[in-house]
Scaffold this motif. Structure first.
Motif, PDB file in Angstrom:
ATOM      1  N   SER A 152      26.848  15.132  19.600  1.00 40.85           N
ATOM      2  CA  SER A 152      27.689  14.793  18.442  1.00 40.85           C
ATOM      3  C   SER A 152      27.057  13.673  17.622  1.00 40.85           C
ATOM      4  CB  SER A 152      29.083  14.362  18.912  1.00 40.85           C
ATOM      5  OG  SER A 152      29.661  15.350  19.726  1.00 40.85           O
ATOM      6  N   ARG A 155      24.148  15.093  15.581  1.00 43.47           N
ATOM      7  CA  ARG A 155      24.636  15.833  14.416  1.00 43.47           C
ATOM      8  C   ARG A 155      25.115  14.876  13.334  1.00 43.47           C
ATOM      9  NH1 ARG A 155      28.382  18.893  16.724  1.00 43.47           N
ATOM     10  NH2 ARG A 155      30.240  17.895  15.913  1.00 43.47           N
ATOM     11  N   TYR A 156      25.806  13.800  13.733  1.00 44.46           N
ATOM     12  CA  TYR A 156      26.301  12.823  12.755  1.00 44.46           C
ATOM     13  C   TYR A 156      25.131  12.173  12.008  1.00 44.46           C
ATOM     14  CZ  TYR A 156      28.760   8.975  10.564  1.00 44.46           C
ATOM     15  OH  TYR A 156      29.262   8.111   9.624  1.00 44.46           O
ATOM     16  N   GLU A 159      23.604  14.535   9.458  1.00 42.44           N
ATOM     17  CA  GLU A 159      24.470  14.919   8.339  1.00 42.44           C
ATOM     18  C   GLU A 159      24.955  13.743   7.491  1.00 42.44           C
ATOM     19  OE1 GLU A 159      27.668  17.171  10.036  1.00 42.44           O
ATOM     20  OE2 GLU A 159      26.372  18.852  10.613  1.00 42.44           O
ATOM     21  N   ASN A 160      25.023  12.531   8.078  1.00 35.21           N
ATOM     22  CA  ASN A 160      25.695  11.430   7.390  1.00 35.21           C
ATOM     23  C   ASN A 160      24.865  10.173   7.144  1.00 35.21           C
ATOM     24  OD1 ASN A 160      28.652  12.459   7.288  1.00 35.21           O
ATOM     25  ND2 ASN A 160      28.027  12.810   9.403  1.00 35.21           N
ATOM     26  N   VAL A 272      30.133   3.549  13.598  1.00 39.92           N
ATOM     27  CA  VAL A 272      30.643   4.886  13.907  1.00 39.92           C
ATOM     28  C   VAL A 272      31.058   4.927  15.374  1.00 39.92           C
ATOM     29  CG1 VAL A 272      30.135   7.353  13.812  1.00 39.92           C
ATOM     30  CG2 VAL A 272      28.984   5.785  12.240  1.00 39.92           C
ATOM     31  N   THR A 274      33.462   7.274  18.448  1.00 38.80           N
ATOM     32  CA  THR A 274      34.126   8.559  18.723  1.00 38.80           C
ATOM     33  C   THR A 274      35.616   8.289  18.958  1.00 38.80           C
ATOM     34  OG1 THR A 274      33.904   8.518  21.126  1.00 38.80           O
ATOM     35  CG2 THR A 274      32.028   9.368  19.868  1.00 38.80           C
ATOM     36  N   ASP A 290      33.909   4.527  10.954  1.00 37.22           N
ATOM     37  CA  ASP A 290      33.899   5.984  10.772  1.00 37.22           C
ATOM     38  C   ASP A 290      34.069   6.635  12.149  1.00 37.22           C
ATOM     39  OD1 ASP A 290      33.843   8.333   9.423  1.00 37.22           O
ATOM     40  OD2 ASP A 290      31.738   8.231   8.805  1.00 37.22           O
ATOM     41  N   ILE A 292      33.660  10.040  14.910  1.00 40.13           N
ATOM     42  CA  ILE A 292      33.129  11.325  15.364  1.00 40.13           C
ATOM     43  C   ILE A 292      34.192  11.938  16.278  1.00 40.13           C
ATOM     44  CG2 ILE A 292      31.359  12.471  16.758  1.00 40.13           C
ATOM     45  CD1 ILE A 292      29.443  10.187  16.036  1.00 40.13           C
TER      46      ILE A 292
END
Length: 320
Positions: A152, A155-156, A159-160, A272, A274, A290, A292
């Motif tokens: 995860s 992927r973050y 993408e971010n 960030v 989770t 932020d 996840i």
């Protein structure tokens, strides 16, 4: 008549995550009422039959940890005496995970005590995420699935994080070096390390950077952020050494004490975390936070456990 179906039960620690997991599995949360008597004893009522069912109890180690741990133990025992076929404790954040070794004389190994309590209460299986130390799995006599937030996180980042290909992965301490190097290898990025010296618990005195971060986006990676003193100081150290921006990605965002003030006043671009620990209220006071969502990983682990499929697929780079 029993259908041996999945039954998701939840305590009071993180009902939002339990609802997300249940939604992913296409089911509803079972009816469980957890209340307190006037003398602060915890009382649990399970409002439907769990006889011969596959029960999964979602309870994270956060907030009022001792109350939530006691809730979990009582719910497990209530399901055991109600003849559930199998009881799985789903602990997105394992309580007392940092007390995993005898680091000084007369210190308790509280993580082992928690493992014993869960087993004695009646847990047949434990699902958790990013244990502070993987060896905690050995404290149990029942199977433990330690899921990873790494897929995860990868992927973050892709993408971010703008310009992630010009980034460097940084571990804020020597203990997290293995996690950080693994992420750096998968993204084909460089790796740096910060050595910290502590005067006492939760208080860092000095930081030394090992590695070159000049003109790069620094991404701090850790398993847990409590008071965020380490992240704040690490961000300052990285910016002083020429980093263009600093992101922090943490699996378990405890964010206790003055953590939000530290983040708001720090040089961190974004922190960030989770949703293993609830922080919806904290996001209102800290625009840098932020999230996840890891409910998909936990839900898939539950589905695979119930169907007798391999869970090791989730330990790799499966992106759900």
């Amino acid at each position: 008549m029993s259908s041996n179906s999945i039954r998701i039960l939840a305590g009071n620690s993180h009902p939002a995550l339990a609802k997300l997991i249940a939604k992913r599995l296409g089911t509803e949360l079972a009816n469980v009422t957890v209340t307190k008597y006037s003398n602060q004893e915890t009382a649990v009522t399970i409002g439907e039959s769990v006889r011969d069912e596959d029960v999964f109890i979602v309870q994270s180690g956060c907030g009022e940890i001792n109350d939530h741990l006691m809730e979990l133990l009582i719910i497990i025992n209530a399901c055991k005496t109600a003849s559930a076929r199998r009881i799985t404790a789903v602990l997105p954040c394992f309580p007392y995970a940092r007390q995993d070794k005898k680091d000084k004389s007369r210190a308790p190994i509280s993580a082992k005590l928690v493992a014993n309590m869960l087993t004695v209460a009646g847990a047949d299986h434990v699902i958790t995420m990013d244990l502070h130390a993987s060896q905690i799995q050995g404290f149990f006599d029942c199977p433990v699935d330690n899921l990873y937030g790494e897929p995860s996180v990868l992927r973050y980042i892709r993408e971010n994080v703008p310009e992630w290909k010009n980034a460097i992965i940084v571990s804020p301490d020597a203990g997290g070096a293995k996690r950080a190097t693994s992420i750096a290898d998968h993204l084909d990025l460089d790796f740096a390390l910060i050595h910290k010296e502590r005067k006492k618990a939760n208080e860092v005195s000095r930081m030394v950077l090992v590695g070159d971060v000049k003109d790069k986006v620094a991404i701090l990676v850790d398993d847990m952020a409590d008071t965020c003193g380490t992240l704040g100081l690490a961000a300052k150290t990285l910016m002083d050494n020429g980093a263009s921006a600093v992101y922090a990605i943490v699996i378990h965002g405890v964010l206790s004490g003055k953590a939000l003030d530290v983040i708001n006043n720090s040089m961190l671009t974004r922190v960030v975390v989770t949703n293993t620990i609830p922080h919806a209220e904290k996001k209102k006071h800290c625009p840098k936070l932020d999230t996840i969502d890891v409910s998909a990983v936990l839900a898939e682990a539950i589905r695979r456990t119930h169907n007798g499929e391999s869970v090791s697929y989730l330990f790799g780079l499966a992106s759900i």
